[in-house]
Design an enzyme around this catalytic site. Sequence first.
Site, PDB file in Angstrom:
ATOM      1  N   LYS A  48       0.841  -1.202   0.000  1.00  0.00           N
ATOM      2  CA  LYS A  48       0.000   0.000   0.000  1.00  0.00           C
ATOM      3  C   LYS A  48       0.874   1.250   0.000  1.00  0.00           C
ATOM      4  O   LYS A  48       2.077   1.170   0.269  1.00  0.00           O
ATOM      5  CB  LYS A  48      -0.919  -0.020   1.221  1.00  0.00           C
ATOM      6  CG  LYS A  48      -0.189  -0.043   2.545  1.00  0.00           C
ATOM      7  CD  LYS A  48      -1.139  -0.469   3.675  1.00  0.00           C
ATOM      8  CE  LYS A  48      -0.432  -0.448   5.008  1.00  0.00           C
ATOM      9  NZ  LYS A  48      -1.193  -1.133   6.049  1.00  0.00           N
TER      10      LYS A  48
ATOM     11  N   ARG B 188     -10.129  -0.220  15.508  1.00  0.00           N
ATOM     12  CA  ARG B 188     -10.063   0.557  14.272  1.00  0.00           C
ATOM     13  C   ARG B 188     -11.226   0.158  13.367  1.00  0.00           C
ATOM     14  O   ARG B 188     -12.227   0.845  13.319  1.00  0.00           O
ATOM     15  CB  ARG B 188      -8.694   0.346  13.612  1.00  0.00           C
ATOM     16  CG  ARG B 188      -8.398   1.348  12.531  1.00  0.00           C
ATOM     17  CD  ARG B 188      -6.932   1.348  12.134  1.00  0.00           C
ATOM     18  NE  ARG B 188      -6.481   0.112  11.508  1.00  0.00           N
ATOM     19  CZ  ARG B 188      -5.239  -0.059  11.039  1.00  0.00           C
ATOM     20  NH1 ARG B 188      -4.345   0.897  11.132  1.00  0.00           N
ATOM     21  NH2 ARG B 188      -4.875  -1.209  10.488  1.00  0.00           N
TER      22      ARG B 188
ATOM     23  N   HIS C 163      -6.101  -7.439  13.510  1.00  0.00           N
ATOM     24  CA  HIS C 163      -4.884  -6.623  13.489  1.00  0.00           C
ATOM     25  C   HIS C 163      -4.483  -6.309  14.933  1.00  0.00           C
ATOM     26  O   HIS C 163      -5.335  -5.983  15.748  1.00  0.00           O
ATOM     27  CB  HIS C 163      -5.160  -5.328  12.712  1.00  0.00           C
ATOM     28  CG  HIS C 163      -3.923  -4.573  12.315  1.00  0.00           C
ATOM     29  ND1 HIS C 163      -2.943  -5.122  11.515  1.00  0.00           N
ATOM     30  CD2 HIS C 163      -3.513  -3.314  12.589  1.00  0.00           C
ATOM     31  CE1 HIS C 163      -1.985  -4.218  11.319  1.00  0.00           C
ATOM     32  NE2 HIS C 163      -2.301  -3.116  11.956  1.00  0.00           N
TER      33      HIS C 163
ATOM     34  N   ARG D 272       0.818 -10.873   7.117  1.00  0.00           N
ATOM     35  CA  ARG D 272       0.674  -9.682   6.259  1.00  0.00           C
ATOM     36  C   ARG D 272       1.808  -8.731   6.619  1.00  0.00           C
ATOM     37  O   ARG D 272       1.753  -8.040   7.622  1.00  0.00           O
ATOM     38  CB  ARG D 272      -0.654  -8.952   6.525  1.00  0.00           C
ATOM     39  CG  ARG D 272      -1.899  -9.795   6.391  1.00  0.00           C
ATOM     40  CD  ARG D 272      -3.150  -8.936   6.601  1.00  0.00           C
ATOM     41  NE  ARG D 272      -3.165  -8.198   7.841  1.00  0.00           N
ATOM     42  CZ  ARG D 272      -3.657  -8.650   8.997  1.00  0.00           C
ATOM     43  NH1 ARG D 272      -4.189  -9.855   9.068  1.00  0.00           N
ATOM     44  NH2 ARG D 272      -3.608  -7.895  10.084  1.00  0.00           N
TER      45      ARG D 272
ATOM     46  N   TYR E 206      14.831  31.983   4.737  1.00  0.00           N
ATOM     47  CA  TYR E 206      13.645  32.719   5.189  1.00  0.00           C
ATOM     48  C   TYR E 206      13.804  33.101   6.656  1.00  0.00           C
ATOM     49  O   TYR E 206      14.320  32.298   7.450  1.00  0.00           O
ATOM     50  CB  TYR E 206      12.394  31.845   5.065  1.00  0.00           C
ATOM     51  CG  TYR E 206      11.905  31.658   3.648  1.00  0.00           C
ATOM     52  CD1 TYR E 206      11.499  32.740   2.869  1.00  0.00           C
ATOM     53  CD2 TYR E 206      11.815  30.379   3.098  1.00  0.00           C
ATOM     54  CE1 TYR E 206      11.032  32.549   1.575  1.00  0.00           C
ATOM     55  CE2 TYR E 206      11.352  30.185   1.816  1.00  0.00           C
ATOM     56  CZ  TYR E 206      10.960  31.275   1.051  1.00  0.00           C
ATOM     57  OH  TYR E 206      10.505  31.083  -0.210  1.00  0.00           O
TER      58      TYR E 206
ATOM     59  N   CYS F 240      13.280  24.866   2.609  1.00  0.00           N
ATOM     60  CA  CYS F 240      12.332  25.540   1.712  1.00  0.00           C
ATOM     61  C   CYS F 240      11.549  24.486   0.927  1.00  0.00           C
ATOM     62  O   CYS F 240      11.748  23.290   1.090  1.00  0.00           O
ATOM     63  CB  CYS F 240      13.057  26.479   0.768  1.00  0.00           C
ATOM     64  SG  CYS F 240      14.235  27.579   1.567  1.00  0.00           S
ATOM     65  N   MET F 241      10.672  24.945   0.031  1.00  0.00           N
ATOM     66  CA  MET F 241       9.834  24.008  -0.710  1.00  0.00           C
ATOM     67  C   MET F 241      10.644  23.124  -1.661  1.00  0.00           C
ATOM     68  O   MET F 241      10.420  21.923  -1.754  1.00  0.00           O
ATOM     69  CB  MET F 241       8.751  24.768  -1.485  1.00  0.00           C
ATOM     70  CG  MET F 241       7.701  23.850  -2.091  1.00  0.00           C
ATOM     71  SD  MET F 241       6.459  24.719  -3.057  1.00  0.00           S
ATOM     72  CE  MET F 241       5.419  25.400  -1.787  1.00  0.00           C
ATOM     73  N   ASP F 242      11.581  23.746  -2.385  1.00  0.00           N
ATOM     74  CA  ASP F 242      12.362  23.014  -3.388  1.00  0.00           C
ATOM     75  C   ASP F 242      13.827  22.846  -3.016  1.00  0.00           C
ATOM     76  O   ASP F 242      14.528  22.064  -3.655  1.00  0.00           O
ATOM     77  CB  ASP F 242      12.350  23.758  -4.728  1.00  0.00           C
ATOM     78  CG  ASP F 242      10.956  24.072  -5.206  1.00  0.00           C
ATOM     79  OD1 ASP F 242      10.170  23.116  -5.361  1.00  0.00           O
ATOM     80  OD2 ASP F 242      10.644  25.264  -5.393  1.00  0.00           O
TER      81      ASP F 242
END
Length: 393
Positions: free
Chosen positions: A41, A138, A167, A223, A270, A316-318
């Site tokens: 998953k 759950r 589980h 699993r 920043y 930062c973002m990038d």
Amino acid sequence: MRTKPCHRHTWAEVHLDRIGHNIREIRRRLPSGVKFMAAVKADGYGHGAVQSANAALKAGADALAVGMISEALQLRQSGIRAPILVLSPALPSEVDLAAKHDIALTVSEAAWLKEARPFHQSRKPLRLHIKMDSGMGRIGIRDRSEWEAMVPLLRSDGIMVEGVYTHFATANQADSAYYFEQFDRFTEMRSWVAESGFTGFIAHCSNSAAALHYPELSLDMVRVGAALYGINPCEEEVRRRRPVDLQPVLSLHSEIIQVKFVKQGESIGYDRSYVATQDEWLGTVAIGYADGYCKGYQGYHMLVDGQAAPIAGNVCMDLLMIRLPGHYPVGTVVTLIGRQNGREITMEDLAARIGSIPQQVLTMLSSRVPRIYYNKGIYAGTADSHSLSAVTS
Ligand SMILES: *Cc1c(COP(=O)(O)O)cnc(C)c1O
């Protein structure tokens, strides 16, 4: 240095043969005949769902687990024909699609089944695994009356009860008391299914932690997700008692794209979040929080030339900036997860920085990071939904 077969300055290396190694390590500990379901998953815990699934199947996994129907369909579309179970409840309207593609679903309450029945049009059976809530709280049924409410719906034509499962909440912990409470409760719960006359179904309960901690109690199938990718979720004491050689599958790398010399007192980033305490070399690295290298890693370090290079200021973002141990040229490789010249940064190290677990460190890595695959050190392809050929075709 190896040339990198992708267009970006940032990439993850995924060593698929290590998934095979990890499966063999876990399986050696299980009683013979226990089936192995590989959890892929969340894009194979960030490693690539199809690639991880194929590596697991090649290493002898019997079945696959995903979180949602779309993840199951992605595997089917790639040509995978192994049994697949969707672990979280699907939409009732999706059951026909599941039946058509031989995708098994989880049923966790009678009302869902009632609503889903009319959507099942295919002549192929609807494959179901009954989820019992033995103490995780759950999803799943908790008492016998909920089971009895399901029985007439499960007896109808076209429905195949393939499995019953639960589980665990605490299988990773050294203290076994709650695990055994859940295990015993599940023993009782699955007897309801047989008592109602169902036969030929399998029972499964163990995630990675349980498969490693209580291998002898694996019932018909385990699993396993985290451990496939080299994560041992068990507490230290359990690891000491049940040693296992799990190898991390993924490493994360980037490059220095600009180098500068800054004087004491000059600021970086920043909010002027870093101020140079001396004259020093700084490098800008082509990774940021939009790649999944989250702001919480601020203050940590990465490896340059086998040495720790601390992050300077905020992520930062990038991009982000690091303090270099000296002058290094543009293009110098930086390792953010993995080994470099004998030093290592683990996914556990990064997880600890943000009060999280390695699974989150991995699943946060965004689709902007190309995954470059290797099999026993040999290049085996690149997955990159942002490659120039992918976005222009
Ligand atoms: C994700 C998941 C697993 C696999 O868990 P790991 O701890 O990653 O091995 C097993 N069972 C269920 C129901 C899950 O959701």
